[in-house]
Write an enzyme that holds these catalytic residues in place. Structure first.
Site, PDB file in Angstrom:
ATOM      1  N   THR A   1       0.837  -1.204   0.000  1.00  0.00           N
ATOM      2  CA  THR A   1       0.000   0.000   0.000  1.00  0.00           C
ATOM      3  C   THR A   1       0.868   1.250   0.000  1.00  0.00           C
ATOM      4  O   THR A   1       1.758   1.407   0.850  1.00  0.00           O
ATOM      5  CB  THR A   1      -0.887   0.011   1.266  1.00  0.00           C
ATOM      6  OG1 THR A   1      -1.627  -1.204   1.325  1.00  0.00           O
ATOM      7  CG2 THR A   1      -1.830   1.196   1.262  1.00  0.00           C
ATOM      8  N   GLU A   2       0.621   2.161  -0.953  1.00  0.00           N
ATOM      9  CA  GLU A   2       1.340   3.434  -1.068  1.00  0.00           C
ATOM     10  C   GLU A   2       2.857   3.245  -1.118  1.00  0.00           C
ATOM     11  O   GLU A   2       3.617   4.116  -0.705  1.00  0.00           O
ATOM     12  CB  GLU A   2       0.971   4.362   0.101  1.00  0.00           C
ATOM     13  CG  GLU A   2      -0.518   4.529   0.325  1.00  0.00           C
ATOM     14  CD  GLU A   2      -1.246   5.158  -0.858  1.00  0.00           C
ATOM     15  OE1 GLU A   2      -0.570   5.723  -1.724  1.00  0.00           O
ATOM     16  OE2 GLU A   2      -2.481   5.083  -0.910  1.00  0.00           O
ATOM     17  N   LEU A   3       3.296   2.093  -1.629  1.00  0.00           N
ATOM     18  CA  LEU A   3       4.722   1.742  -1.731  1.00  0.00           C
ATOM     19  C   LEU A   3       5.432   1.767  -0.388  1.00  0.00           C
ATOM     20  O   LEU A   3       6.649   1.971  -0.317  1.00  0.00           O
ATOM     21  CB  LEU A   3       5.449   2.668  -2.720  1.00  0.00           C
ATOM     22  CG  LEU A   3       5.001   2.587  -4.184  1.00  0.00           C
ATOM     23  CD1 LEU A   3       5.938   3.406  -5.064  1.00  0.00           C
ATOM     24  CD2 LEU A   3       4.930   1.161  -4.690  1.00  0.00           C
TER      25      LEU A   3
ATOM     26  N   TRP B   1       5.568   6.637  -1.022  1.00  0.00           N
ATOM     27  CA  TRP B   1       5.738   7.536  -2.166  1.00  0.00           C
ATOM     28  C   TRP B   1       4.990   8.859  -1.973  1.00  0.00           C
ATOM     29  O   TRP B   1       4.808   9.608  -2.925  1.00  0.00           O
ATOM     30  CB  TRP B   1       5.325   6.838  -3.463  1.00  0.00           C
ATOM     31  CG  TRP B   1       3.864   6.512  -3.650  1.00  0.00           C
ATOM     32  CD1 TRP B   1       2.850   6.632  -2.757  1.00  0.00           C
ATOM     33  CD2 TRP B   1       3.277   6.004  -4.853  1.00  0.00           C
ATOM     34  NE1 TRP B   1       1.666   6.217  -3.307  1.00  0.00           N
ATOM     35  CE2 TRP B   1       1.900   5.816  -4.603  1.00  0.00           C
ATOM     36  CE3 TRP B   1       3.767   5.673  -6.113  1.00  0.00           C
ATOM     37  CZ2 TRP B   1       1.006   5.323  -5.556  1.00  0.00           C
ATOM     38  CZ3 TRP B   1       2.880   5.178  -7.059  1.00  0.00           C
ATOM     39  CH2 TRP B   1       1.531   5.004  -6.781  1.00  0.00           C
TER      40      TRP B   1
END
Length: 472
Positions: A145-147, A298
């Site tokens: 999730t979300e890098l 990120w």
């Protein structure tokens, strides 16, 4: 030879309806169905579906040389199945080309990796099962999730069998190093890392249609020349972005689809190829290892997790949610488990963010709240009702230690039952085999012919009569 790795994320949360304090205990349905359907329809028609057709055209026109990867959350897949089933069909067409790879992630697009390893593993399995059911493929590379990524997460991801992981090329981690290489984890050397090139990715995502940008307009020729002109020894350019970049964040009128269609032609002319994450991992060797003791992501300039867990509101909601994790895993209530998934989505915590983002306009694009405080109040009202339902099955009077002991006992009993069932099955098989062997052995033993008693008596009489005649 340089290669480009395109990766697109697709995720939409189940947005919550306005849930008042007086609804707690009275209303157990939490979602704004009208808003969810309207947003999914709009984005699919503007972005997802035309983008799929554009990528399919690019693959066919390049004879399979263009390649890309997708990460689609389980929650997004549920909504796409309900509201836009034609997207699922077009995605199947893309996958059939062999030029599109599906990536693994958490089913609920959650922050479980930061709090609950067991929940994290469960969600990855649920997500990959969903992907396999819909598309017939099993993801091999993981994208959180979300890098979000750290050394601890690397260990968990590797333990689940993944050989590669996608994350952010954060400057404070890389230092002087370039994100345009394949790396590996310091703590788990066999786990390879693909790092997002933020600058080049954001040129498409955020700056493509910006008239004030010094490089406007961005053409396929210019873009490919930038990549071609990077140092010769740099191996790979990872272009990671949200899929709604194509058609939603950058509207059709901006020329984004024409830009994409032209990329393979100019790439071929400059000797640049396209690869999926799995191909990169199998073909390239890591040039070094990276250690990330603290989670990165990120989001914004800090590239950390403060977008979701950076204030008191977010942390209170986060801790309260996961305080009932063990209880939810114990229950068999399907509706309760479904709500548990939907409430874990990272978007709910992002809506509570109070800090400023350089790209905040994009992240708040679909927020249904006017302020972070309104988001917090609404979420906590929903969460309070959810916890009431959980405690109805497992009362709050049971301490966590006692509950954990109970869970351990139940799991041990389940393991014992499973072991006994295996032993019983084995014993039955042995008994059946022994009976069959005995039956076979008896069939091979020759039997003596039966003697007729009547014939025997006649023979005895004849013998007796003959004996008497001899005596006379």
């Amino acid at each position: 030879m340089k290669t480009i790795c395109f990766y697109f994320q697709i995720h939409q949360p189940f947005r919550l309806k306005r849930y008042r304090f007086f609804d707690i205990g009275n209303d157990h349905y939490y979602y704004d169905d009208f808003n969810n359907e309207e947003i999914m329809h709009r984005i699919a028609q503007r972005s997802y579906i035309p983008a799929n057709y554009t990528l399919l055209e690019m693959i066919k026109n390049s004879n399979g040389k263009f390649k890309a990867a997708f990460s689609i959350s389980g929650i997004a897949l549920e909504q796409l199945e309900i509201y836009v089933p034609e997207f699922i069909d077009s995605m199947k067409e893309l996958i059939k080309t062999g030029c599109v790879e599906m990536l693994s992630e958490t089913y609920a697009h959650s922050l479980a990796s930061l709090k609950d390893p067991e929940e994290f593993a469960n969600q990855i399995k649920a997500h990959d099962d969903k992907i396999e059911t819909l598309f017939g493929v099993r993801p091999k590379v993981f994208r959180n999730t979300e890098l979000i990524y750290s050394d601890d997460i690397a260990s968990m991801v590797s333990a689940l069998g993944f050989k590669g992981c996608i994350t952010e090329g954060a400057k404070h981690i890389l230092g002087w190093k370039s994100p345009n290489y394949l790396y590996n984890s310091t703590v788990v050397p066999k786990l390879k890392l693909l790092l997002k090139n933020s600058k080049v990715s954001d040129d498409i995502t955020f700056r493509f249609s910006n008239y004030d940008w010094s490089e406007y307009p961005l053409t396929a020729d210019k873009f490919m020349r930038w990549i071609h002109d990077t140092p010769e020894e740099e191996q790979i350019i990872n272009l990671f972005m949200n899929y709604e970049t194509l058609g939603e964040l950058q509207p059709r009128e901006s020329g984004i689809f024409e830009f994409m269609r032209a990329l393979p032609r100019f790439a071929e002319g400059m000797g640049i190829t396209f690869s999926t994450p799995s191909e990169v991992i199998s073909k390239l060797k890591p040039v070094g290892s990276l250690s990330m003791p603290y989670p990165i992501s990120w989001a914004d300039e800090e590239r950390d997790t403060s977008a979701w867990l950076g204030n008191v509101l977010q942390n209170e909601a986060f801790e309260k949610l996961y305080s009932v994790a063990e209880r939810v895993r114990l229950c068999d209530d399907r509706r309760l488990k479904q709500d548990w998934n939907y409430l874990q989505t990272s978007d709910h915590f992002y809506y509570m963010c109070t800090k400023h983002f350089s790209d905040g306009a994009v992240h708040s694009h679909y927020s249904p709240y006017e302020t972070p405080y309104e988001a917090f109040t609404n979420y906590m009202n929903v969460l309070s009702d959810f916890i009431v339902r959980v405690e109805a099955q497992y009362p709050a009077s049971i301490e966590n230690e006692e509950l954990n002991s109970l869970i351990t006992t139940i799991r041990n009993q389940a393991s014992e039952i499973e072991l006994l069932q295996k032993e019983l099955k084995s014993a039955k098989a042995e008994k059946k085999a022994a009976a069959l062997a005995k039956k076979t052995a008896q069939a091979k033993i020759p039997t003596k012919p039966k003697t007729d008693n009547t014939d025997k008596k006649v023979q005895e009489k004849k013998t007796s009569s003959s004996s008497k005649k001899t005596k006379k």
